[in-house]
Design an enzyme around this catalytic site. Sequence first.
Site, PDB file in Angstrom:
ATOM      1  N   GLY A 196       0.829  -1.208   0.000  1.00 54.67           N
ATOM      2  CA  GLY A 196       0.000   0.000   0.000  1.00 54.67           C
ATOM      3  C   GLY A 196       0.858   1.250   0.000  1.00 54.67           C
ATOM      4  O   GLY A 196       1.962   1.249   0.530  1.00 54.67           O
ATOM      5  N   THR A 207       5.337   1.905   6.204  1.00 50.59           N
ATOM      6  CA  THR A 207       3.949   1.615   6.550  1.00 50.59           C
ATOM      7  C   THR A 207       3.388   2.707   7.448  1.00 50.59           C
ATOM      8  O   THR A 207       4.080   3.154   8.366  1.00 50.59           O
ATOM      9  CB  THR A 207       3.772   0.263   7.261  1.00 50.59           C
ATOM     10  OG1 THR A 207       2.439   0.181   7.754  1.00 50.59           O
ATOM     11  CG2 THR A 207       4.702   0.068   8.428  1.00 50.59           C
ATOM     12  N   ARG A 217      -0.981  -6.579  -4.822  1.00 47.02           N
ATOM     13  CA  ARG A 217      -1.624  -7.817  -5.255  1.00 47.02           C
ATOM     14  C   ARG A 217      -0.667  -8.695  -6.053  1.00 47.02           C
ATOM     15  O   ARG A 217      -1.096  -9.554  -6.805  1.00 47.02           O
ATOM     16  CB  ARG A 217      -2.852  -7.494  -6.082  1.00 47.02           C
ATOM     17  CG  ARG A 217      -3.872  -6.724  -5.288  1.00 47.02           C
ATOM     18  CD  ARG A 217      -5.135  -6.556  -6.046  1.00 47.02           C
ATOM     19  NE  ARG A 217      -5.810  -7.832  -6.232  1.00 47.02           N
ATOM     20  CZ  ARG A 217      -7.116  -7.932  -6.419  1.00 47.02           C
ATOM     21  NH1 ARG A 217      -7.862  -6.882  -6.430  1.00 47.02           N
ATOM     22  NH2 ARG A 217      -7.670  -9.116  -6.592  1.00 47.02           N
ATOM     23  N   ASP A 271       4.211  -0.988  12.094  1.00 52.90           N
ATOM     24  CA  ASP A 271       4.178  -2.334  12.688  1.00 52.90           C
ATOM     25  C   ASP A 271       5.277  -3.265  12.184  1.00 52.90           C
ATOM     26  O   ASP A 271       5.167  -4.476  12.334  1.00 52.90           O
ATOM     27  CB  ASP A 271       2.799  -2.971  12.442  1.00 52.90           C
ATOM     28  CG  ASP A 271       2.505  -3.209  10.961  1.00 52.90           C
ATOM     29  OD1 ASP A 271       3.281  -2.718  10.119  1.00 52.90           O
ATOM     30  OD2 ASP A 271       1.501  -3.868  10.658  1.00 52.90           O
ATOM     31  N   ARG A 283      -4.243  -2.394  10.882  1.00 50.78           N
ATOM     32  CA  ARG A 283      -4.276  -3.864  10.884  1.00 50.78           C
ATOM     33  C   ARG A 283      -4.221  -4.415  12.315  1.00 50.78           C
ATOM     34  O   ARG A 283      -5.047  -4.065  13.124  1.00 50.78           O
ATOM     35  CB  ARG A 283      -3.128  -4.433  10.028  1.00 50.78           C
ATOM     36  CG  ARG A 283      -3.198  -3.996   8.583  1.00 50.78           C
ATOM     37  CD  ARG A 283      -2.284  -4.815   7.746  1.00 50.78           C
ATOM     38  NE  ARG A 283      -0.897  -4.746   8.225  1.00 50.78           N
ATOM     39  CZ  ARG A 283       0.090  -5.438   7.727  1.00 50.78           C
ATOM     40  NH1 ARG A 283      -0.108  -6.271   6.737  1.00 50.78           N
ATOM     41  NH2 ARG A 283       1.309  -5.313   8.200  1.00 50.78           N
ATOM     42  N   ASP A 312       5.763  -5.275   5.565  1.00 52.65           N
ATOM     43  CA  ASP A 312       6.223  -6.623   5.890  1.00 52.65           C
ATOM     44  C   ASP A 312       6.037  -7.610   4.735  1.00 52.65           C
ATOM     45  O   ASP A 312       6.876  -8.480   4.515  1.00 52.65           O
ATOM     46  CB  ASP A 312       5.577  -7.135   7.188  1.00 52.65           C
ATOM     47  CG  ASP A 312       4.069  -7.018   7.185  1.00 52.65           C
ATOM     48  OD1 ASP A 312       3.491  -6.585   6.169  1.00 52.65           O
ATOM     49  OD2 ASP A 312       3.458  -7.364   8.220  1.00 52.65           O
ATOM     50  N   ASP A 323       1.189   1.970   9.399  1.00 51.92           N
ATOM     51  CA  ASP A 323       0.780   1.206  10.586  1.00 51.92           C
ATOM     52  C   ASP A 323       1.861   1.165  11.669  1.00 51.92           C
ATOM     53  O   ASP A 323       1.570   0.845  12.818  1.00 51.92           O
ATOM     54  CB  ASP A 323       0.430  -0.235  10.193  1.00 51.92           C
ATOM     55  CG  ASP A 323      -0.662  -0.302   9.153  1.00 51.92           C
ATOM     56  OD1 ASP A 323      -1.424   0.671   9.024  1.00 51.92           O
ATOM     57  OD2 ASP A 323      -0.751  -1.340   8.462  1.00 51.92           O
TER      58      ASP A 323
HETATM   59  O1  F6P Z   1      -0.884  -1.582   5.837  1.00 52.06           O
HETATM   60  C1  F6P Z   1      -1.393  -0.370   5.508  1.00 52.06           C
HETATM   61  C2  F6P Z   1      -2.867  -0.410   5.399  1.00 52.06           C
HETATM   62  O2  F6P Z   1      -3.242   0.903   5.120  1.00 52.06           O
HETATM   63  C3  F6P Z   1      -3.611  -0.975   6.618  1.00 52.06           C
HETATM   64  O3  F6P Z   1      -3.641  -0.104   7.698  1.00 52.06           O
HETATM   65  C4  F6P Z   1      -4.942  -1.286   6.006  1.00 52.06           C
HETATM   66  O4  F6P Z   1      -5.615  -2.287   6.733  1.00 52.06           O
HETATM   67  C5  F6P Z   1      -4.577  -1.775   4.652  1.00 52.06           C
HETATM   68  O5  F6P Z   1      -3.337  -1.191   4.328  1.00 52.06           O
HETATM   69  C6  F6P Z   1      -5.584  -1.441   3.582  1.00 52.06           C
HETATM   70  O6  F6P Z   1      -5.189  -2.016   2.395  1.00 52.06           O
HETATM   71  P1  F6P Z   1      -5.924  -1.742   0.997  1.00 52.06           P
HETATM   72  O7  F6P Z   1      -5.451  -0.420   0.493  1.00 52.06           O
HETATM   73  O8  F6P Z   1      -5.494  -2.843   0.117  1.00 52.06           O
HETATM   74  O9  F6P Z   1      -7.392  -1.727   1.255  1.00 52.06           O
END
Ligand code: F6P
Length: 353
Positions: A10, A128, A75, A132, A174, A106, A130
């Site tokens: 992302g 990230t 993806r 994390d 997450r 990760d 997050d």
């Molecule tokens: O890991 C980053 C993140 O933004 C998470 O906080 C979130 O759950 C996820 O990506 C969302 O992913 P997507 O953009 O594929 O919906």
Amino acid sequence: MRIGILTGGGDCPGLNAVIRAVAKSLLRQCGAQVIGIEDGFVGLMADTPRVRELTWESVSGILMRGGTILGTSNRANPLCSEADTDRVLAHARTLGLQALVVIGGDGSMAIAHGLAQRGLAIVGVPKTIDNDIVGCERSFGFDTAVATVTEAIERLQTTAQSHSRVMIVETMGRYAGWIALEAGLAGAADVILLPEIDFDLDAVAAVCRARERRQRYTIICIGEGAKPRGGERTVQQRIADSPEPIRLGGVAHVLREQLQPRLDSEVRATVLGHVQRGGSPTPFDRVLATQFGNEAAQLIMQGQYNRMVTLHGGRLGHVALADVVHGTRMVPRDHPLLRAARQIGVSLGDTLA
Ligand code: F6P
């Protein structure tokens, strides 16, 4: 020397700042040719690699721009098929890449590690919102996300007060509650619910009821991975071909449904979603991303491969990719911010006050 660079997973504020710092450091310090790979690993999995040279001019003026000029994908996992792995390695050879800089979370680090084991020289940069990633105490993008969520909570405060409502705001993150915790504290949330601490619905309802009588409104900040004691996480979507197939989301709505019958005041839910990932990085993230990018370039010039740049104890460093690919950096139960939150009367939803 030819060095490849890609952004995977992302997007995140600060990616362009890293790209700029990696490219400028390599161009200026050793005259390397820097090859940008488009759309993450997808650009190396295509029949013809999708690449473009990054010049000094092409990476100038992008420091404060959100997203990634290279494009990204969450993806694509070249490790899922032998043919894809071979194609990525063959393209890297044909392009003459001495090393590949992978800026990612990760999932991307796990892919990078797999490719490193197959002989590709890698330097990882943790990315990230997050916050994390194991081994790194602060990833760029997190500060920007916290600022965005804090502003949103502040806005919800005034409308919650005006209508005497309970407002639930859901953050990304997450399985880690860093965004909810820091933004919840910065935005003066009354209840902060984290994935690391299962909440008790009775305890959350009790805080709201007590506040109905006195302050007349409540702000609940909840991380998307939070769950009630004995309950399940709220899954929004499953994406089979992604390195991270489970997408969480929607727990704020579930909590709203459960809380409403227990309260007199109206309960509303706001899911902030991708606004947390978009836009220009904060000054802190611009500086951190610049440091990470510069450090990645130094590792390349020193020939220190298959390592990820880190921040530890406030200092830049690096760790073996093998050490960061397993696990998630969660909020520890004894984290000082949790203690401070409880001591100033913020409920973490796990005990009746
Ligand atoms: O890991 C980053 C993140 O933004 C998470 O906080 C979130 O759950 C996820 O990506 C969302 O992913 P997507 O953009 O594929 O919906």
